[in-house]
Design an enzyme around this catalytic site. Sequence first.
Site, PDB file in Angstrom:
ATOM      1  N   HIS A   1       0.833  -1.199   0.000  1.00 52.63           N
ATOM      2  CA  HIS A   1       0.000   0.000   0.000  1.00 52.63           C
ATOM      3  C   HIS A   1       0.872   1.254   0.000  1.00 52.63           C
ATOM      4  O   HIS A   1       2.081   1.185   0.195  1.00 52.63           O
ATOM      5  CB  HIS A   1      -0.926   0.017   1.225  1.00 52.63           C
TER       6      HIS A   1
ATOM      7  N   LYS B   1      -0.700   4.782   4.595  1.00 49.55           N
ATOM      8  CA  LYS B   1      -1.591   3.824   5.255  1.00 49.55           C
ATOM      9  C   LYS B   1      -1.069   3.556   6.661  1.00 49.55           C
ATOM     10  O   LYS B   1       0.096   3.209   6.852  1.00 49.55           O
ATOM     11  CB  LYS B   1      -1.690   2.526   4.455  1.00 49.55           C
TER      12      LYS B   1
END
Length: 234
Positions: free
Chosen positions: A131, A135
Amino acid sequence: MKIALLGYGRMGQTIEKIAISRGHDVILKIDKDDKDYDITEADVAIDFSLPTAAFGNITNCLYNGVPVVSGTTGWLEHYDEAVALCNKKKGAFIYASNFSLGVNIFFELNKTLAKMMSNLSQYQVTMEEIHHIKKLDAPSGTAITLAEGVIENNKNYDAWELDNTDKETTIPIAAKRIEDVPGTHSVNYKSEVDSINIEHIAHNRQGFALGAVVAAEWLVGKTGVFSMKDVLYL
């Protein structure tokens, strides 16, 4: 439909654009520092806030009779409380670790493969998720859902663990953070002779946002606790 957005980061802004394109009105946009707001005018709320704010946002909606869709991860120690409150108040609530329509199909594919591999103990499962660097939680909620799908359907595994593990019955999940990666998840079965891999790659946030709006449209007028399986009739 009058929508309240609880969390107005990149996901919230993408959801707003898609909601407006589908003919809805966004009447409330709550940023991370907003605490005093009136949710009662909304037909439905969509929560993509911080892990520390999600449970409060959800309970506020349920106390005020507003259906709520939540895609925030990292707060699930309070999930059973949210379910109990929803049932007590006869409200409407959907939580999903990932609202992407493609990811929810991937979830079902993962479960099917796990069942098929259950009697083939020579294959070891590993998972990887990638990600963007902003995040906050690791592993991702989507990766946890995938791991739980394997555990429920494959007798060889009973737990998951972040990074490497020496336990044969534990699924290791590698979490990587790379600039501007919306989300990539892979499930890998490896033996001495070959490997089997399934993977979902998100090209942008549009799929996540669209799924959240579709879920909100579906939830209005219903009572109970639901999942994306209900929304997509999987």
